[in-house]
Structures are given as C-alpha cells and as structure tokens.
Design an enzyme around this catalytic site. Sequence first.
Site, PDB file in Angstrom:
ATOM      1  N   SER B 102      -0.485   6.193  -1.421  1.00  0.00           N
ATOM      2  CA  SER B 102      -0.364   6.738  -0.073  1.00  0.00           C
ATOM      3  C   SER B 102       0.407   8.061  -0.101  1.00  0.00           C
ATOM      4  CB  SER B 102       0.314   5.684   0.805  1.00  0.00           C
ATOM      5  OG  SER B 102       0.226   5.997   2.145  1.00  0.00           O
ATOM      6  N   ASP B 224     -10.756   2.571   4.693  1.00  0.00           N
ATOM      7  CA  ASP B 224      -9.316   2.806   4.810  1.00  0.00           C
ATOM      8  C   ASP B 224      -9.107   3.721   6.014  1.00  0.00           C
ATOM      9  OD1 ASP B 224      -6.682   3.460   4.618  1.00  0.00           O
ATOM     10  OD2 ASP B 224      -6.771   4.193   2.537  1.00  0.00           O
ATOM     11  N   HIS B 252      -5.784  -0.128   2.900  1.00  0.00           N
ATOM     12  CA  HIS B 252      -5.002   0.988   2.387  1.00  0.00           C
ATOM     13  C   HIS B 252      -4.165   0.612   1.159  1.00  0.00           C
ATOM     14  CE1 HIS B 252      -3.158   4.877   2.580  1.00  0.00           C
ATOM     15  NE2 HIS B 252      -1.962   4.400   2.789  1.00  0.00           N
TER      16      HIS B 252
END
Lengths: 493, 270
Positions: B102, B224, B252
């Site tokens: 991320s 996602d 995610h």
Amino acid sequence: MAKEKTKELLTHVIDPETLYDQAPCGYVTFKPDGSIIKINQTLLNWLNYPAEEVLYKKKFGDFLSKGGHIHYEMFFRPMLNVSGSVKELSYELQTRQGTHFHVLFGAVALKNKNGQIVAVNAILTDNTDRKRYEQELLSARKQAEKEKLNLQFLADLTPDLIWTSTPDGTIDYINARFADYFQVSERMFTQEKFLSSIHPDDQTEFQTTWAEKLDHGDVLSHDLRLRNYRGEYRWHLVKSVPHYNDQREIVKWFGSCTDINEHKLALTKKDEFISVASHELKTPLTSLIGILQVLENLKSTPSSPMLGDFIDRANKNAKKINSLVGELLNVGQLTAGQLRINKEYFNLYELIENCCQYVRTEHVFQVTINGNPELQVYGDAGRIEQVIVNYINNAVKYARNSGQLIISFDEHIEYIKVAVTDNGPGIPEEKIPFLFDRFYRVDTGGSQYAGLGLGLYICAEIVKKHGGQVGVDSVLGQGSSFWFTLPISPDQH
Amino acid sequence: MAVQLHPMESILKRNNVNVIGNGDQVMLFAHGFGCDQRSWQFVVDAFTDDYRVVLFDYVGSGKSDLSQYSSAKYGCLDGYAQDILEVCEALSLRDVIFVGHSVSAMIGALAAVQNPEYFKKLVFIGPSPRYLNDEGYTGGFERADLESLFEFMDSNYLGWSSTMAPAIMGNADRPELGAFLTNSFCATDPEVAREFARVTFFSDNRADLAKLTIESLTLQCDEDIIAPLAVGEYVHSHTPKNELVILKATGHCPHISEPVETIKAIKAFI
C-alpha cells in the site's frame, strides 16, 4: 415428560427459517470476495431490495458508503482473515433509494480445514438512532463552542470592563479590557484588588453600597474613580445585576465598568460655568436693581439733573445683561446644532469699519484697517461681524495697554484671512490650544477679565460653519494676532 | 527518564526493528497504513530459510516509539522514507529487496530514488502514486470519499474499537492473532492514524516513478478499491523496469488474504 412436551411445543412455535428471516437484526452471509449468498428479510427490508436482486448479484461492499468501503477493505478484511471474527464496527449502509442507515456490524469467518475462509457470516444491528444522538451531541458541542467563542469575542471587544462574580462577590471572569486596564495576566482578579483600585474618597461609599446590594440582590449603579495600571484615576460607572435561577436564587452577578471620565469632567465644567454665569449675570443685575431703587426715589423729582445719568447707567447694565443672555442663547443654539448661517455678498472693509466705530470713540486705541476696500466676501455678514467684534473686544479687554490695533485681511488662493492684531502682553503658549474651547476662561481672576468664556467658542463655531478656520499667533511680550479664514468659493460650504 | 541511546540503537528502537531468518540477501518488509509489521506474519515464514528478513513499524504504529512522532517530520511521505533509509544505514544494509504494501510502496520508491545504492529490487503490493482522481488520471477517489473515510475512521476509533479488542483476544486456538489485532488497531495512536491517513491519501508521487532506476514488481489485486487496476497499470507504464502481476486475490491485502499466491509471485520476481 414435560421436557418432551416443551420440545414439541418449541418445534411448533419456532420455525428456524422464520426466526432467521424475521429476526430484529440483519443476517447476511457472503463469500470472501463479498458476494452475498444468503440474507434475511429484515436486512432486505432495511435495504429495500427484493432477495432476487441481491443474492449472487450484489457484494456486501456495494451497500457501503465509499468511506465505509475503504475501511472495509483496509481494516475489516485483513482483520477477519487473521482473527476469524470482527465485532461491532460502525458502518453506514445505503438503501435502494440512496438513503443511509447506521449499523453495528459484526462478522464471523467460516473456514475450511486448510484454514481458508470460505464464507463470512455477519450480523447487523440498526443503530441509526444512537448515531443520530451522537451526531446531535457532537453538533451541539460544536455549536456551544462556537457561541462561546462569539461571546468571548464580543465581551473582549466591548469598550466596557466586564466581569462576573459568584453570589458572595468572588470575581470569576474578567474580559480582555478589564485585564488591560489593570494590566493583570491570566485574567485573574480579586475583589480586594478591585477595592484597592478605587479612589480613596470613593471607597467607603462603594463598599457600603455594594455590600447592601449583594445582600438584597438589587441592581447596583455607582460612579467611582478607578486607578489604571499607569496610576491614573478615571471615572467609571459601575453596574452590576444579579442573575437568578428558577428557584429565585442568585447564581451570578454580571458587572460592567463604563468609562465616564470625559462625561464626568464635562459635567464638572458645566457646573463651574453655571456658577460663573450666575455670578456674571448677578453683577449687572445688582447694579441695575440699585439704580432702579435710586430712580424710584427720584420719581418725585423728575427734573433732577441726575436722572439722565442714572437712566444711562441702567441702560448700560441692561445691555450688559442682554449681551450675556445673548451669548448664552447662542451657545444653546450651537449645542443643539441650530446656528443658522444666511450667506450673502458683503463688503468686508465696510463691515470692519463699522465694528471699529465704538472702539475708536470709547477707547484709547488707535485702529488701523489694512485690506482691499473693494473686496466682496460671501458669508453671513451679521455672524462675521460678531466674530470680529469679539476679537476686538478681547483685544480691548486683555491688551488694554496695547494702544494699537491692526485689523487686516488679505486674499489667498482659496481663502480670505482676517486678523486682529494687538501689541499687548501676548498669551502663554500652553494656554493657546484651549482658547477656543467652550467655558474656557483665562484664569487670571479679577473683575477686569469678566466674561462667560464663551466668546471665542462661539466665534470658532461660526467660522467652522462657514468652512473656515480660527487660530492665534502670539509672542509673549510682543502681542497676539487672532485670525480666522473664510473660503472663497461660495459652494465650498 | 529517557535513556540516551546510540544513534543506531535509537533508530532500531524508534521503529521497533526486528531481524530474523538466515541468508545473506536481505528482505525489508514495510507494512501499509493501519497495520504494523505483524501483518507480514503469513508470508515471512516462506522467506526466513533463505533470506535475512527485516521487519519494522512506522513511528506511531505497532510498538514503535510514539514519543518520536512529530507532525513536522511525518507531515509528508518523505519523513517516512527517511526512516527507511535510516534503518538501512543503522543495519549497514546494501542491495536490499524491499517489499512495501500500500502506501509503503511509494515510501520505498521515494527512498530508492534518494539512495538507489541501498536497494536491489522493489516489490510494490497494491501501490498507488496518487489516490485522488485528477485530470487525465484515475486514482479512484474523490476528496469527499476521503473525508468520509476520515470521519469513518474517527467514529470507529473512538466509538467502537474498545469493545472489539477483548472479543478478539479471546481467540483460543491462535492467541497471537488477538495480540496482532489489539496492537494493530488499538495501540496505534488515533491522532497519528488520522495524520498518517491524510498524508497517505493526499500524497501525489506520480512524478517520482520515472526517477526509479531499480527493478520493480507491481502486485495488483483483482477488485481493489483502494488501488484499482487502472492505478496498477499507471504505475507499471510510468515506472522504468517495472513488471506487473495481477493476482487472483481480491481486496487490498493479498499478503493477508491470499498469502500463498502472494509468496509465489514475490519469489518468481526475486
């Protein structure tokens, strides 16, 4: 036996499907990717969807607000993966119509023997009401804080010193002006400090009054002098009102101190003036009464040679009174803003000539007029005459031994300047700024400088009305020059 | 009283750095927003036999030293990138294989642009150089979406998470998970989380991608919503020497939801 019967009863009464569908909470089962595979009627009702549009067609995330969806992906899914269950997240769901409702959301992961999640069972409880209360509380708090800031701002901005005190008189709030006036930090102030800042002459009276008002819960309104941080005393009007609760008990006192120093000093000046004016009027009046008594006695002998003389003297005193009253009336008009100016063109030289007649005949002054004899001036001839006469009278009065008086006028680009110049003793510099003030009298005392202290003030107001200026140039021992200007352009004022 | 530590020690303490595994090649795992280093626990075991694995927590997350947090430093992603470089420095690391999830993908990219010599390969899991939509760019988010997320995080941090932790800790068969969640979701300072969320979601590192010289891998999940496919493709096409792999895993956090697939993809790349 009884147990058997209960069991039988329960199977009749409780149908697991009905129980599932009609439960007072929402049930939903979805696959790891969110695809809904089972949902109860309660939740369908809340969402306002028929089952066939949801099952295998919608994902749980589809019903979440965007923020909720992000949270669901970032927090809920990883959390469920590692822990197998999630309890009481606060989510917002969207109905078919696009409206929202809040739920408490809990979920359990169903895993296969390899530990992989095959489905998620979730339970949802409607907490819209609770959310709404929370929201209301939150906005109420925000509103209250805003109001508080507003009030603080107002309280700090007002020119008054503001304070509040507890019922026993302990000061528990002061505004910024208050703190500034006494230069205290932290906005802390005590009753003792306040009392000690009061002028010694005003202290006892205030303390007695204040104690009495506190006792009775009466409104306080009291004038006193407060010492500021520079050590200077200024008059203030102290006001205090009690604030009552529903039980008619005093919960607080709200107070303000308004600076009334200028007002108070003006009042003192006015008082002084009244006493001066009375005295000034009394002198010619007493003379007049005396003369009238003599005339009363002479009534029987109207042929007395003294008669003419006494009538002259009576006239003189009456004129004096008349002129004093005239001045007072003028001031009254000025204060009320009623001084009228009637402008016309007039010959300035002739006007000055007329003003000087009596000085030339009655006094030992040599009067010279310097200026263009043809000059026409636009203004109120009567009022301008009043100004010039006043200037001349002042010169006669204060520069008695001058012997010389020059009245001059000359044209400038935008204005005409008229000056009355003597070669008398001159005026001390420190007195010059006050000469045109109302009630100002040169405090040399003695009857030779008698007057109300209004003449120059009236002159200044007349000139101001014409759009001009007044002033004095003076050198001690050499003489003074009182002047005024008149604008040339008639439309200027 | 704070004990005065050697600069190196203080960095390791600040970021709660842990080094495990055998092998000469170093792998540095950087967790994403809202997690801490324990989010890697489902994948690290697959690497510890052959690699030296370095794990850490960002300041404000997990067991990091919260007292080291400063809004000035961590008000932009560069502050976090600085910490990664400092960890490398403190451990004298060179040619690191960096794995960032991320927001950490971009933090790692910033560090690698600044000091490429520390890095050998970069693995981005669900990267996004910019979350907000822009002219000609799909980030997936409008500003209002993010404001709603922040509001949402506030209500879940302050409202309900306290009732969540005890229930999770009661997880008898895998007690370590309880610890993971308690620390991940409750030990993170809400104020820090709030700031970190803003820094993360309002960042724009599109221009930095082209400056990367290190070979990199983008792991893109299916569906996602935080880093949609278009973003993964953007990263791939704007980053020199970048490989794109689309995972079957949804969501995610593939390293948590589908660790096996994720491990396989990383191993294939390194």
